[in-house]
Design an enzyme around this catalytic site. Sequence first.
Site: not given
Ligand code: DGL
Length: 273
Positions: A10-11, A42-43, A73-75, A158, A192-194
Amino acid sequence: MKYQPIGVFDSGYGGLTVLKEIIADMPQYDYLYLGDNARAPYGTRSFETVYEYTLQCVKWFFEQDCSLVILACNTASAKALRTIQQNDLQHIDPSKRVLGVIRPTSEIIGQYTKSGHVGIMGTAGTVQSDSYRIEIEKFFPSVTVSQEACPIWVPLVENNEYASPGADYFVKKHIDQLLQKDSDIDTILLACTHYPLLLDKILQYVPGNVSVITQGKIVAASLLDYLHRHPELEARCSKNAKREFYTTGETADFNNHASIFFGKEIHSQKLML
Ligand code: DGL
């Protein structure tokens, strides 16, 4: 057997919400986690940058003898996975596999909605890619998909501000904006996994008739199924129940925050990319 962990990427911290569920279902495997915290989020980054960073991390996993890497990570799944699967793997090592989180979630999300109206909340990158609308359409063509980018949510998480009073404003704002796009939404996917860290606050602002779905258990179930269907790959995943955590950021910060996502104490190692 040679140490060949399953890589989980993940990011930052978000992928730990997925790894936790994967380990709950498949504790026997070795897992190697990498959070690219130094370059998160990363988003809001461009397609090219997310692809470049993700490929660099995938290559690192391969150097550590991972045969299978999960982009939790979805992004990264939205912006890098397809190119890595279709172009890069054949040059690097065609026997290795990289999987994402968008497809397994899209395959199942239509089963949760009664109204046939689903809301997707994700990073700007995930929403702009339109990956969820495209994938869900393949499996559930009659489902209407509305999307809302929540660019502040990942920085809130974060920076450990997800439980602070200031977070409420941004959580409510994006939920209201999503529901204004389509008032028939009865299912919201946290794409988004966050975002599972914001779940308590999200539930406060979502009407009672709307279900909120997180991805961890869905991705874990899909991986279990994938390994059953690919015994040759499964045999190349070593099974000593070992877990290793790497971050490109500061290990002390990672250890402090990551345990909240993972639910257990973590001792990370630093990776200089
Ligand atoms: N956790 C990541 C996701 O699922 C991205 C978070 C990010 O870095 O913006 O998209």
